[in-house]
Structure formats: C-alpha cells, structure tokens
Design a protein around this motif. Structure first.
Motif, PDB file in Angstrom:
ATOM      1  N   TYR A 163       0.832  -1.203   0.000  1.00 36.80           N
ATOM      2  CA  TYR A 163       0.000   0.000   0.000  1.00 36.80           C
ATOM      3  C   TYR A 163       0.867   1.254   0.000  1.00 36.80           C
ATOM      4  N   LYS A 167       0.806   3.866  -3.002  1.00 36.15           N
ATOM      5  CA  LYS A 167       0.334   5.227  -2.707  1.00 36.15           C
ATOM      6  C   LYS A 167       1.338   6.266  -3.202  1.00 36.15           C
ATOM      7  N   LEU A 170       0.951   6.858  -6.956  1.00 35.19           N
ATOM      8  CA  LEU A 170      -0.358   7.236  -7.493  1.00 35.19           C
ATOM      9  C   LEU A 170      -0.303   8.340  -8.550  1.00 35.19           C
ATOM     10  N   ILE A 195      -4.795  -3.773  -4.307  1.00 31.55           N
ATOM     11  CA  ILE A 195      -4.704  -2.375  -3.893  1.00 31.55           C
ATOM     12  C   ILE A 195      -4.706  -1.448  -5.103  1.00 31.55           C
ATOM     13  N   ILE A 196      -3.946  -1.799  -6.130  1.00 30.68           N
ATOM     14  CA  ILE A 196      -3.916  -0.966  -7.334  1.00 30.68           C
ATOM     15  C   ILE A 196      -5.307  -0.901  -7.965  1.00 30.68           C
ATOM     16  N   ALA A 198      -8.108  -1.268  -6.401  1.00 32.90           N
ATOM     17  CA  ALA A 198      -9.010  -0.536  -5.510  1.00 32.90           C
ATOM     18  C   ALA A 198      -8.798   0.970  -5.577  1.00 32.90           C
ATOM     19  N   LEU A 199      -7.559   1.406  -5.830  1.00 39.20           N
ATOM     20  CA  LEU A 199      -7.233   2.826  -5.768  1.00 39.20           C
ATOM     21  C   LEU A 199      -7.186   3.519  -7.121  1.00 39.20           C
ATOM     22  N   THR A 200      -7.039   2.768  -8.207  1.00 37.75           N
ATOM     23  CA  THR A 200      -6.838   3.379  -9.515  1.00 37.75           C
ATOM     24  C   THR A 200      -7.635   2.663 -10.594  1.00 37.75           C
ATOM     25  N   GLU A 304      -1.188   5.021   7.283  1.00 39.15           N
ATOM     26  CA  GLU A 304      -1.510   4.199   6.124  1.00 39.15           C
ATOM     27  C   GLU A 304      -2.112   2.862   6.531  1.00 39.15           C
ATOM     28  N   GLU A 307      -5.652   3.284   6.817  1.00 42.11           N
ATOM     29  CA  GLU A 307      -6.271   3.312   5.493  1.00 42.11           C
ATOM     30  C   GLU A 307      -6.413   1.901   4.924  1.00 42.11           C
ATOM     31  N   LEU A 311      -9.900  -0.203   3.838  1.00 46.75           N
ATOM     32  CA  LEU A 311     -10.127  -0.942   2.598  1.00 46.75           C
ATOM     33  C   LEU A 311     -10.586  -2.368   2.893  1.00 46.75           C
ATOM     34  N   LYS A 316     -12.791  -4.100   0.005  1.00 46.33           N
ATOM     35  CA  LYS A 316     -12.048  -3.776  -1.215  1.00 46.33           C
ATOM     36  C   LYS A 316     -10.817  -4.671  -1.398  1.00 46.33           C
TER      37      LYS A 316
END
Length: 353
Positions: A163, A167, A170, A195-196, A198-200, A304, A307, A311, A316
C-alpha cells in the motif's frame, strides 16, 4: 508464573523453537492482546537463516517472532484509555523513538534515532505476536471493528508494505490509460494487485513463475504474463509498446529488478520492495527512459495502516491465507521456506471464536 506458547528466535542460522514462556504483562502505555492471528513472513526467515551477528543489532535474538499481528484487547496498562476490552485490533509493527520528525508523522520505519533503539519492531527485536498473547504500545493499535481479525493480521505487513509503495506511485497511475506491473505474486504481490485495482483505474499486469499465483492474480483483475524468455516483450505488448507507468518488484533479485527496469516507460516509477538484495549497474543516458524514477520503500506509516484497514473493512481487499494452529506454527515456517504457502501463512493460537 503464568505461561503461554510462543515461537522463539533463539540464535542466528538456527530454526526457531516452539516454547513455553512467561505470559507478558502490559507496561505503562501498553496493551495486552489475546492474539487472533500472526502472519509468518519471509523477512522472519531471512533474519534467522541469513543474518549474521552484528548485521542489524535491532533484531538480535532472543525474542518471539511475529511482526504481523491482530488480536483482541485483553488488558490495559497504566495510562491507557479509550480502548474497549475485547475489541479487535491490528498491530502496527514498527517501533521508533516516537520523537523524531519521521516518527511524528507515524513513519517509525524511518526513525532518525533507530541506532539508539533496542528493537526494530514488534516481532523484530521485541517480542511479537507468534504467541498466545503479546504486549504492544497502545499507539500501535488500529481498530478493526466487526471485521474478521484473523486474515487481517496479514495486513500489518503484506498489506501495508505494498500500500505504501502504491500510494507513493499514485501520480503515475492516475494518468488516462496508465498501467502498472507487479513482479512476484506472493503474499505482498497479490495484495498489491488488489490495492492498485481498488485505488486506480490502471491496467494491472502481473508476472510470476507459478501458474497458480498468476491464476489468482487474474481473479483479482490482472492481466498476467508468465516469467521466462520473452517476458519483457510480452509485457510491453500489453502496453502497446510504451512500457508501464509504475512497476513494483516484490522479489528484489537481479533478474526481477532487470524486468522492472526494462519494462519502464518514460516518466515512470520503478519501486523495488522485495529484499532480495539484487542489483543492477546497466544504466546509460540514451537507453534509460527519460525521467524514469528508481526507488526502494520499506513498510509504511501507521496512518496508512488505518487506510489499509478501512479498505479491508469495506471489502475492497482480502488477504489470501492459510491457517495453522499454535502447535503447528513451526510447520508454517517450514511450508513458507519450501514455497508451499499460497498468500500468507497465519498462525491462529486460540482458534476462531
């Protein structure tokens, strides 16, 4: 004296032992956790099998292993308020001085006074969670709410480490049509894919030598490319020949570092996360993509981890894991060394409630 079972790292170049030790008592500012889950990590194996005395005094034996830990609050030390007995918590492992600029922002991994500390982390120099109970600083606890704490234990490292790396990348992955490469699909790599995603909105390309690991990455939404001859060319084909905007190497040996570098696009970011001690000297102005960054990262911040836990609570991300009883804890490390564990090996000292 009340005793408990614990996995002890007793000496370098020696396999750990399962022993009866004294149950800890929380000191001022500490909390005693009844351990729900403790993840077995390749870092543990590296420390007890590869390290030499003096290499890193902060992890010198003897202590209880386990730097990926979750549990239920059992007892509060003096001065601790605001934590409910029985609540499920995730442990942030790193333990810095708590006073320097890095620690003040929750990044104990980069503590500026690390050389004066007695341990690197809970489970790395200080007694960790590969036991029935563990005492940890109250500051290091992250609430899990109603989420299952057993698989959550893996988030403390296998979730937090990727993560943190993702991050920081990003800005590269927020571009339209961006792509990311994940090299190595063990516990950290498979979490990185999730994670990728979920975030992008980036396309995730995942590569490994193990077919079953790549199949799992596909379940998480990745495009997979097997390792071996033609690997770099096939990865570049997925990106239309441009290369990836961000690459994450979760192995860190020479060939995987080279794969990450050779697939990088201009203005990309290559992050070496795996501690395989690989290196490369193949750089030139004309062959290296312009403005491509090469960095390394280590673990992450306590903020983090909050965070990451969110998730997880929101569904997620979900660690892939295999459970072991306390009496089978040493087998978890044997299976880890033999490459038999899919995702994370999690020791469950008390079973499921």
């Amino acid at each position: 004296m009340t005793t408990m079972r614990a996995v002890r790292f007793e000496a370098y170049k020696q396999f750990p032992a399962l022993k009866d030790v004294e149950k800890p008592v929380p000191g001022p500012g500490e909390v005693l956790l009844k351990v729900a889950g403790a993840g077995a990590c390749h870092s543990d194996v590296a420390v007890y099998s590869e390290f030499e005395p003096g290499m890193n005094p902060l992890v010198d034996p003897e202590y209880t292993l386990g730097h990926e830990t979750s549990g239920w609050v059992e007892e509060l030390g003096d001065g601790v308020v605001g934590l409910e007995i029985g609540s499920a918590q995730l442990v942030y492992g790193p333990t810095g001085c708590g006073r320097c600029p890095a620690c003040s922002r929750g990044q104990d991994t980069y503590c500026q006074n690390a050389g004066a500390m007695r341990a690197a982390a809970v489970g790395l120099g200080r007694d960790g969670g590969m036991a029935e109970y563990v005492a940890v600083p109250a500051r290091n606890l992250v609430p899990l709410g109603d989420a299952d704490p057993i698989p959550a234990s893996a988030l403390a490292d296998a979730g937090l480490t990727p993560y943190h790396a993702v991050k920081l990348a990003l800005p590269k992955l927020g571009r339209p049509g961006a792509s990311a490469l994940v090299v190595g699909l063990g516990g950290l790599g498979l979490m990185a894919v999730q994670i990728i995603k979920a975030l992008t909105g980036a396309t995730v390309i995942a590569t490994d030598m193990k077919e079953e690991a790549m199949a799992q990455a596909e379940v998480y939404g990745a495009v997979t490319v097997p390792g071996g001859e033609g690997q770099v060319e096939r990865i570049r084909e997925v990106t239309g020949g441009r290369g990836v905007d961000a690459a994450f190497d979760f192995v860190g040996v020479g060939p995987t570092v080279r794969t990450a570098l050779d697939t990088a696009a201009m203005q990309s970011r290559v992050t070496i996360v795996g501690i395989g001690n690989g290196s490369t000297t193949d750089w030139s102005f004309l062959s290296t993509p312009y403005e491509a960054e090469l960095v390394s990262t280590y673990w992450g911040t306590v903020e983090e981890l909050h965070e990451v836990a969110r998730l997880y609570r929101d569904g997620k991300i979900e660690p892939l894991y295999t459970t072991y009883s306390m009496e089978d804890a040493l087998q978890a490390y044997r299976d880890l060394e033999a490459g038999k564990v899919a995702g994370r090996a999690v020791v469950v000292p008390h079973g499921r409630p």
